[in-house]
Write a protein that holds these residues in place. Sequence first.
Motif, PDB file in Angstrom:
ATOM      1  N   THR A  52       0.834  -1.214   0.000  1.00 44.55           N
ATOM      2  CA  THR A  52       0.000   0.000   0.000  1.00 44.55           C
ATOM      3  C   THR A  52       0.860   1.253   0.000  1.00 44.55           C
ATOM      4  N   ASP A  53       2.062   1.133   0.620  1.00 44.36           N
ATOM      5  CA  ASP A  53       2.969   2.292   0.599  1.00 44.36           C
ATOM      6  C   ASP A  53       3.409   2.631  -0.833  1.00 44.36           C
ATOM      7  N   GLN A  54       3.402   1.575  -1.640  1.00 49.79           N
ATOM      8  CA  GLN A  54       3.850   1.795  -3.017  1.00 49.79           C
ATOM      9  C   GLN A  54       2.746   2.300  -3.947  1.00 49.79           C
ATOM     10  N   LEU A  55       1.485   2.325  -3.417  1.00 51.88           N
ATOM     11  CA  LEU A  55       0.360   2.768  -4.262  1.00 51.88           C
ATOM     12  C   LEU A  55       0.374   4.286  -4.399  1.00 51.88           C
ATOM     13  N   ASP A  56      -0.242   4.757  -5.475  1.00 49.99           N
ATOM     14  CA  ASP A  56      -0.342   6.203  -5.679  1.00 49.99           C
ATOM     15  C   ASP A  56      -1.324   6.809  -4.675  1.00 49.99           C
ATOM     16  N   ASP A  57      -1.146   8.118  -4.421  1.00 53.15           N
ATOM     17  CA  ASP A  57      -2.056   8.799  -3.484  1.00 53.15           C
ATOM     18  C   ASP A  57      -3.487   8.778  -3.983  1.00 53.15           C
ATOM     19  N   SER A  58      -3.633   8.922  -5.290  1.00 52.96           N
ATOM     20  CA  SER A  58      -4.996   8.948  -5.855  1.00 52.96           C
ATOM     21  C   SER A  58      -5.701   7.599  -5.627  1.00 52.96           C
ATOM     22  N   VAL A  59      -4.920   6.509  -5.799  1.00 57.13           N
ATOM     23  CA  VAL A  59      -5.509   5.171  -5.596  1.00 57.13           C
ATOM     24  C   VAL A  59      -5.858   4.988  -4.123  1.00 57.13           C
ATOM     25  N   LEU A  60      -4.964   5.427  -3.243  1.00 54.82           N
ATOM     26  CA  LEU A  60      -5.197   5.294  -1.802  1.00 54.82           C
ATOM     27  C   LEU A  60      -6.436   6.095  -1.366  1.00 54.82           C
ATOM     28  N   SER A  61      -6.511   7.317  -1.880  1.00 56.26           N
ATOM     29  CA  SER A  61      -7.664   8.144  -1.489  1.00 56.26           C
ATOM     30  C   SER A  61      -8.957   7.543  -2.025  1.00 56.26           C
TER      31      SER A  61
END
Lengths: 135, 114
Positions: free
Chosen positions: B21-30
């Motif tokens: 999850t740390d490697q995911l983009d901010d947009s995907v996380l949000s």
Amino acid sequence: MNKLIVAMAVICTLTAQTAAAAPEPWSALPPAEREALAPLHPQWNSLPEKQQHNLRILAQHYPKLKMDEKRRFQNRLVTWAQLTPAQRQAAREKYRAFSQIPAEKREQIKQMVKQNQAVKIQQPVSGVAPAAVQP
Amino acid sequence: MKKYSQHINHQHIAKLLSSSTDQLDDSVLSALRQAHTVALDKQRVAEPVFSLSTIGHRAHHLMPHSTHQWIATSIILAAILIGAIGYWQDAQMPVDMEILTDDLPIEVFVDQHE
């Protein structure tokens, strides 16, 4: 149609009430009721309608009574019928009050009443006997 | 397969997922957080709640609608009431009968001076 049904219902109700209140001559009573109310035969036709009705309700319970209860019922019936409505009502209230007393106390009272009765029965005998002995 | 499943370490898997999850983009996380919030809001709480709506709905069908039905219902109810009263009167020993059959004499309850 609806008015007819309502009218019929009113007529039926009135007829039922009239039938319940109508006086019943002794000869018209069912044999079971005549047996129960036999002590009242001589005065039955002169009793008020309401009293006749109440007595007939009592007579319906008569077949369910035990033998000693039947005897008591018939022995007391004339006395009961001779009471005024107020006296009967007062007796009912006293009986209801007595029924609410705890069973143990009720038994004690019954024993006391029986003892008093026994004394009352003996008193006239003992009262008469000395008088008869005296010259 | 059995041997492989024995080597599965749950904590290791959790670490792997966290690091991924740390490697995911901010947009995907949000987007994931928003989806998570929406899912929680829409979650149906399965608590038993007493409701009269069903009973009311059924009662509506049982209620008489026409005048004839009302009359028939009234007659049935009156018959049941009369029957119940008759049964009660029959089962209930009148107090007069109790006075007349009690082992105590009637004079105990009757006041002769009234």
